[in-house]
Design an enzyme around this catalytic site. Structure first.
Site, PDB file in Angstrom:
ATOM      1  N   ASP A 138       0.854  -1.189   0.000  1.00  0.00           N
ATOM      2  CA  ASP A 138       0.000   0.000   0.000  1.00  0.00           C
ATOM      3  C   ASP A 138       0.896   1.248   0.000  1.00  0.00           C
ATOM      4  OD1 ASP A 138      -3.221   0.522   0.988  1.00  0.00           O
ATOM      5  OD2 ASP A 138      -1.809   2.204   1.094  1.00  0.00           O
ATOM      6  N   ASN A 196     -12.952  -3.097   2.252  1.00  0.00           N
ATOM      7  CA  ASN A 196     -13.941  -2.034   2.393  1.00  0.00           C
ATOM      8  C   ASN A 196     -14.855  -2.056   1.175  1.00  0.00           C
ATOM      9  OD1 ASN A 196     -12.705  -1.152   4.799  1.00  0.00           O
ATOM     10  ND2 ASN A 196     -11.215   0.054   3.642  1.00  0.00           N
ATOM     11  N   GLY A 242     -16.012   2.763   3.389  1.00  0.00           N
ATOM     12  CA  GLY A 242     -14.743   3.473   3.277  1.00  0.00           C
ATOM     13  C   GLY A 242     -13.926   3.090   2.067  1.00  0.00           C
ATOM     14  N   GLN A 243     -14.577   2.519   1.049  1.00  0.00           N
ATOM     15  CA  GLN A 243     -13.839   2.114  -0.161  1.00  0.00           C
ATOM     16  C   GLN A 243     -13.526   3.340  -1.008  1.00  0.00           C
ATOM     17  OE1 GLN A 243     -15.912  -0.695  -2.701  1.00  0.00           O
ATOM     18  NE2 GLN A 243     -14.092  -1.053  -3.975  1.00  0.00           N
ATOM     19  N   HIS A 269     -10.119  -5.138  -3.323  1.00  0.00           N
ATOM     20  CA  HIS A 269      -8.793  -5.341  -2.729  1.00  0.00           C
ATOM     21  C   HIS A 269      -8.965  -5.730  -1.269  1.00  0.00           C
ATOM     22  CE1 HIS A 269      -9.929  -1.083  -2.504  1.00  0.00           C
ATOM     23  NE2 HIS A 269      -9.312  -1.029  -1.333  1.00  0.00           N
ATOM     24  N   HIS A 305      -6.977  -5.641   2.214  1.00  0.00           N
ATOM     25  CA  HIS A 305      -5.835  -5.099   2.953  1.00  0.00           C
ATOM     26  C   HIS A 305      -5.299  -6.216   3.852  1.00  0.00           C
ATOM     27  CE1 HIS A 305      -6.850  -0.719   2.303  1.00  0.00           C
ATOM     28  NE2 HIS A 305      -8.061  -1.229   2.125  1.00  0.00           N
TER      29      HIS A 305
HETATM   30  P1  AMP Z   1      -9.719   1.565   0.293  1.00  0.00           P
HETATM   31  O1  AMP Z   1      -9.822   2.901   0.990  1.00  0.00           O
HETATM   32  O2  AMP Z   1     -10.132   0.400   1.127  1.00  0.00           O
HETATM   33  O3  AMP Z   1     -10.418   1.607  -1.050  1.00  0.00           O
HETATM   34  O4  AMP Z   1      -8.184   1.323   0.037  1.00  0.00           O
HETATM   35  C1  AMP Z   1      -7.489   1.843  -1.035  1.00  0.00           C
HETATM   36  C2  AMP Z   1      -6.033   1.740  -0.694  1.00  0.00           C
HETATM   37  O5  AMP Z   1      -5.297   1.873  -1.875  1.00  0.00           O
HETATM   38  C3  AMP Z   1      -5.553   2.826   0.275  1.00  0.00           C
HETATM   39  O6  AMP Z   1      -5.009   2.197   1.433  1.00  0.00           O
HETATM   40  C4  AMP Z   1      -4.496   3.567  -0.530  1.00  0.00           C
HETATM   41  O7  AMP Z   1      -3.400   3.972   0.256  1.00  0.00           O
HETATM   42  C5  AMP Z   1      -4.090   2.538  -1.559  1.00  0.00           C
HETATM   43  N1  AMP Z   1      -3.569   3.046  -2.825  1.00  0.00           N
HETATM   44  C6  AMP Z   1      -4.127   3.990  -3.620  1.00  0.00           C
HETATM   45  N2  AMP Z   1      -3.368   4.164  -4.725  1.00  0.00           N
HETATM   46  C7  AMP Z   1      -2.333   3.313  -4.615  1.00  0.00           C
HETATM   47  C8  AMP Z   1      -1.208   3.014  -5.441  1.00  0.00           C
HETATM   48  N3  AMP Z   1      -0.981   3.645  -6.599  1.00  0.00           N
HETATM   49  N4  AMP Z   1      -0.340   2.067  -5.011  1.00  0.00           N
HETATM   50  C9  AMP Z   1      -0.533   1.421  -3.835  1.00  0.00           C
HETATM   51  N5  AMP Z   1      -1.581   1.659  -3.013  1.00  0.00           N
HETATM   52  C10 AMP Z   1      -2.454   2.590  -3.397  1.00  0.00           C
END
Ligand code: AMP
Length: 114
Positions: free
Chosen positions: A32, A87, A93-94, A100, A102
């Site tokens: 991340d 999420n 909170g997505q 994905h 986490h």
């Molecule tokens: P969510 O809020 O559950 O949709 O998680 C999205 C996650 O993607 C967040 O933890 C961001 O930090 C991560 N994220 C967004 N863009 C990138 C990227 N280019 N490379 C790696 N992680 C990313």
């Protein structure tokens, strides 16, 4: 299926850099960008799927979750424990509309999550 406007599809395609930890035909694990724990990986299907709410392929989901457990082990998290969370939608909170999971570890997790 790939969505050219989706940032995670672009990571799968190698168009956007990411620190890739592991890859299979159906799943990709990478770090991340804004880690919330000492180890914070994202594990995604290589095919575009919006979220768990619209995921229909149990074999694909199994492949993604298996890779999550595998990378948690390779990160050294298996003995101490870790958290896997996804999420879904606005209230969940997505922020990235590509399924994905986490994988978070390396510190004590708290409950309930915020
Ligand atoms: P969510 O809020 O559950 O949709 O998680 C999205 C996650 O993607 C967040 O933890 C961001 O930090 C991560 N994220 C967004 N863009 C990138 C990227 N280019 N490379 C790696 N992680 C990313």
């Amino acid at each position: 299926m790939s969505d050219p406007s989706c940032i995670f599809c672009r990571i799968v395609a190698g168009e956007i850099p990411a620190t890739v930890i592991a890859r299979t035909e159906q799943a990709l694990a990478f770090r991340d960008l804004h880690p919330q724990a000492p180890s914070h990986l994202l594990v995604i299907p290589t095919r575009h799927v919006d979220s768990l709410a619209t995921a229909e392929d149990a074999v694909e989901l199994g492949a993604v979750l298996s890779l999550a457990a595998e990378v948690a082990k390779s990160e050294g998290l298996a003995d101490g424990g870790y958290r896997v969370v996804t999420n879904i939608g606005a209230d969940g909170g997505q922020t990235v509309q590509h399924l994905h999971f986490h994988v978070l570890g390396g510190r004590q997790m708290h409950w309930p999550p915020g």
